[in-house]
Structure formats: structure tokens, C-alpha cells
Scaffold this active site. Sequence first.
Site, mmCIF file in Angstrom:
data_model
loop_
_atom_site.group_PDB
_atom_site.id
_atom_site.type_symbol
_atom_site.label_atom_id
_atom_site.label_comp_id
_atom_site.label_asym_id
_atom_site.label_seq_id
_atom_site.Cartn_x
_atom_site.Cartn_y
_atom_site.Cartn_z
ATOM 1 N N CYS A 126 18.853 -4.985 101.852
ATOM 2 C CA CYS A 126 19.860 -4.676 100.727
ATOM 3 C C CYS A 126 19.484 -5.492 99.498
ATOM 4 O O CYS A 126 19.521 -6.869 99.864
ATOM 5 C CB CYS A 126 21.132 -4.454 100.894
ATOM 6 S SG CYS A 126 21.942 -3.692 99.485
ATOM 7 N N CYS A 128 21.840 -6.362 97.138
ATOM 8 C CA CYS A 128 23.281 -6.691 96.278
ATOM 9 C C CYS A 128 23.418 -8.429 96.394
ATOM 10 O O CYS A 128 23.862 -8.953 95.446
ATOM 11 C CB CYS A 128 24.367 -5.952 96.694
ATOM 12 S SG CYS A 128 24.556 -6.199 98.456
ATOM 13 N N CYS A 136 22.673 -2.888 94.448
ATOM 14 C CA CYS A 136 21.811 -2.823 95.472
ATOM 15 C C CYS A 136 20.489 -2.244 95.243
ATOM 16 O O CYS A 136 19.637 -2.061 96.474
ATOM 17 C CB CYS A 136 22.521 -1.865 96.607
ATOM 18 S SG CYS A 136 24.181 -2.457 97.261
ATOM 19 N N LYS A 201 27.415 5.219 105.027
ATOM 20 C CA LYS A 201 28.035 4.151 104.521
ATOM 21 C C LYS A 201 28.892 4.420 103.114
ATOM 22 O O LYS A 201 28.250 4.995 102.285
ATOM 23 C CB LYS A 201 27.017 2.973 104.241
ATOM 24 C CG LYS A 201 27.677 2.037 103.306
ATOM 25 C CD LYS A 201 26.671 0.740 103.190
ATOM 26 C CE LYS A 201 27.357 -0.443 102.394
ATOM 27 N NZ LYS A 201 26.212 -1.461 102.203
ATOM 28 N N ARG A 223 29.892 0.753 93.300
ATOM 29 C CA ARG A 223 28.786 1.293 94.165
ATOM 30 C C ARG A 223 28.813 2.889 94.444
ATOM 31 O O ARG A 223 28.199 3.401 95.274
ATOM 32 C CB ARG A 223 28.847 0.436 95.648
ATOM 33 C CG ARG A 223 28.308 -0.808 95.370
ATOM 34 C CD ARG A 223 27.917 -1.451 96.321
ATOM 35 N NE ARG A 223 28.132 -2.915 96.696
ATOM 36 C CZ ARG A 223 27.552 -3.961 96.074
ATOM 37 N NH1 ARG A 223 26.938 -3.554 94.883
ATOM 38 N NH2 ARG A 223 27.684 -5.037 96.302
ATOM 39 N N LYS A 254 29.983 3.019 108.672
ATOM 40 C CA LYS A 254 30.643 1.973 108.144
ATOM 41 C C LYS A 254 31.498 2.289 106.851
ATOM 42 O O LYS A 254 30.901 3.095 106.268
ATOM 43 C CB LYS A 254 29.320 0.951 107.795
ATOM 44 C CG LYS A 254 29.861 0.060 106.861
ATOM 45 C CD LYS A 254 28.877 -0.864 106.601
ATOM 46 C CE LYS A 254 29.174 -2.049 105.819
ATOM 47 N NZ LYS A 254 28.292 -2.520 104.458
ATOM 48 N N SER A 280 34.483 -6.419 107.067
ATOM 49 C CA SER A 280 35.404 -7.752 106.728
ATOM 50 C C SER A 280 36.709 -7.465 106.441
ATOM 51 O O SER A 280 37.456 -8.264 106.758
ATOM 52 C CB SER A 280 34.575 -8.288 105.276
ATOM 53 O OG SER A 280 34.594 -7.611 104.416
HETATM 54 C C1 PBG Z 1 25.236 -4.869 101.547
HETATM 55 C C2 PBG Z 1 26.361 -4.703 102.454
HETATM 56 C C3 PBG Z 1 27.774 -4.800 102.296
HETATM 57 C C4 PBG Z 1 28.432 -5.055 103.563
HETATM 58 C C5 PBG Z 1 27.236 -5.197 104.562
HETATM 59 N N1 PBG Z 1 26.010 -5.094 103.907
HETATM 60 C C6 PBG Z 1 28.623 -4.939 101.042
HETATM 61 C C7 PBG Z 1 28.626 -3.769 100.294
HETATM 62 O O1 PBG Z 1 27.938 -2.697 100.454
HETATM 63 O O2 PBG Z 1 29.254 -4.042 99.158
HETATM 64 C C8 PBG Z 1 29.904 -5.101 104.032
HETATM 65 C C9 PBG Z 1 30.209 -5.630 105.316
HETATM 66 C C10 PBG Z 1 31.808 -6.056 105.432
HETATM 67 O O3 PBG Z 1 32.483 -5.884 104.748
HETATM 68 O O4 PBG Z 1 31.718 -6.802 106.614
HETATM 69 N N2 PBG Z 1 25.051 -3.729 100.855
#
Ligand code: PBG
Length: 330
Positions: A126, A128, A136, A201, A223, A254, A280
Site C-alpha cells: 500500500c 499510504c 493509499c 477493508k 479514506r 479488517k 491497532s
Molecule cells: C495501510 C494499512 C492500514 C492498516 C493496515 N494497513 C491503515 C489504513 O488503512 O489507514 C491498519 C492496521 C491497524 O490499525 O492495525 N493501508
Amino acid sequence: MELLSPPPALITRPRRLRRTETLRRLVRENRLQTDDLIYPLFIIPGQGQCRPIASMPGVEQRSIDQAVLLAQRAWEVGIGAVILFGIPEQKDATGSDACRPDGLIQRAIIAIKRQLPQLVVIADACFCEYTSHGHCGVLQGQEVDNDATLALLGQSAVTYAAAGADIVAPSGMMDGMVAAIRSALDHQGHSQVAVLSYAAKYASAFYGPFRDAAESTPQFGDRRSYQMDYANRREALREVALDIEQGADMVMVKPGLAYLDIVRDVRDRCDVPLVAYNVSGEYAMLKAAAAQGWIDGPRVMMETLTAFKRAGADLIITYHAIEAAEQLRS
Ligand code: PBG
């Protein structure tokens, strides 16, 4: 003396099988194993660097040499895979570090594979973390240009594969990303490298701490024009079906905890390995409450991770992986 009448016959008494720990173990339906866990690593430039992330206690940004040590630790406790995120020195409009054969993640893959050839290395694909604007993909005005981004994703995937990645995991929710990566990999002789698609996602506030860790907060807007609306369920199935059609070897849902219904839906409708991302914000909530003494952290962690299995996930990406593996061993 009058005889007491016996209690009404209870034919089914579920408590019979809950009486002892051994009985409970015997009838347990789902088991968490270290093989189920994938550990995320945040890579930064430099040598000997370990920088804590305030909103993710126990997680650090690490330079390649230190990340190798942590990967080694994960391997030693029985974890079979890591997923890598990079925070390069230089960010630019197109995220070019993600496409360089000697980019940060490419070097990290080489270093980890040199030390731990059997550990499965997954490269998150990705832009970002690599773009100056934090989106992204490449921009066209204020919008992310889907098809221009696909070409770059293909290039980036090829460099990860050439460095030794076993799996490339596109996470940008661009339409056609799996097909673009599959075709780029196949054309460059990497037909054995698998694609794990972040298929469903959602645009989620649960990613907050990750964006501190990856320094990837969008500089304007959000996003929601590429990640999914959290109100939607059927759309997740459509996304998964499209990605499998395009050649995804594995798919992901996710975030995780607030989306276990989606994990179950996907599990019931497709037969490729299914990954759930315990993101996270979920990690931060657990750690914060545990630090206050409001919940029993280790127990809530195991309950949470087992719930992912029960919902139908085969694999779980989690910042708890090492802790959980240690608990499983003891
Ligand atoms: C990248 C990405 C993200 C996460 C994993 N890959 C962040 C986003 O989409 O802003 C988040 C993972 C997490 O919160 O642990 N695109």
C-alpha cells in the site's frame, strides 16, 4: 414418611460436560494455536533503533537490524509469519520508496529471509506510508487515481517478490488490485508468490494508533472513497468474490472485533484461507483497560483471539502474537 417426588426428568443437562477442565477440553470446539498468528513489524531507517509507539504499548518501530531480532523472537515462540510495514525516510507524491529494489521494506525482507529463511514474510502493499499526502495511491487532484495506482502496485509487488517475500498483501482497496499484482508477478517470474488480499477493508476509526505507528494519516480528507462503509455487509461478499476471481490466494477481513459477523459471512461463502486483522485500535483499547486494572489483559486477549477462530478465521494478524504464543506455550 411421604416420599419426595423426584425432580422432573431433565434429559439434557449441558452442565454435565462442563464439570471439569478435562471434560471441557475434550469438547472444546475451537483452539487457538501459534500457527494461527501473524505478527506485524514496523520498519524504520537506521541502525539500532527501537522507538516505542505511545498508543500501542509493547509495539515499537524498529530499524531493520532490530526488526530481525524481533522476527527471530517470533519464530522462536512458534509464530510462522510476519507482515511488514515500512516508514521510509523520504516520502513523495507517488510513494516511490515502495517500488525501489533497494527500498526500506525490500531490504528488510532480504535481511529477515537471510536470518530466518523458513519464516513466512508477508509484504503489505500500500502507498499510504510512502506518500507525502498519506493516501493509499497516486492523486489526480484530490482523488486517488485507481488505475494509475494499479500500475505502481504491480511494480511494488514485483520488488517485494524479488527480495524474497512469500506473500504480497495489497491493502489499499483499489479496484482490480489483485489482478494487477497477479499479472505483474507472473510476468516477472514470480508465479509462486501468493496474494493475500485485504478484500473487505472498512474505513475505520480503529486504525488510529496504526497511523501513529506508520505515520500514514492522510494530510487531507479520509479514506472513505476507497475503503468500505462500515454500515455494509453484502458489499464485503462482493469484494471477496471479486478478489478471488482475480486470483487472491487468501482473503482478509479488517478490522476484526467489530466485524466478526463479516468474518463469519465470508467463511461460510468461500473456501480460501481467511485472515482477520485484530487492528491497532482493538489492541490499544485492551492495553489501556488492562493498564488501568479494569480488565484482566491476558485473559481478555485469549478470549478475543479465540473469538476470531470461532467466527471462522484461519489466521489472525495481531500485535498480541508474541504474548499470545508465550501464553499458549506455558
Ligand atoms: C495501510 C494499512 C492500514 C492498516 C493496515 N494497513 C491503515 C489504513 O488503512 O489507514 C491498519 C492496521 C491497524 O490499525 O492495525 N493501508
